[in-house]
Design an enzyme around this catalytic site. Sequence first.
Site: not given
Length: 130
Positions: A47, A50, A93, A96, A118
């Site tokens: 990510c 984070c 995510c 975060c 996606c």
Amino acid sequence: MNPSQFRVLRQKGTEPPGFSEGTAGELEYELKKKLGTKYPKTGVYTCVGCKTPLYYATSKFDSGCGWPAFYEGVPGAIKEVVDADGRRVEILCNNCGGHLGHVFKGEGFPTPTNERHCVNGICLKYEPST
Ligand SMILES: [Zn+2]
């Protein structure tokens, strides 16, 4: 995080189809330039908000949809929330809360899960395994 990443991750924007592969500096463009393929066999996508590992490279597949596609997330890393209109399932995510994209199920792709995550490439950073 740059302004484009912020717009997607924190304001639930969507990058245009083909953006990641066709734009210098973006995830899939750089993978092809550096590794010669959008589908490295090792490593992990993290990510950009984070740095949490979200998808293993082995779960990436060619969906032809214009965005990076994965058939499953790293266990526990992805949170699914049904959109307000009840038609699509948003993926975030789990650490975060960054917006990643949407997950579609039962489309018939020949993957182990029959799911297509996606994901906006702009949300992900590729980390080769060391
Ligand atoms: Zn995150």
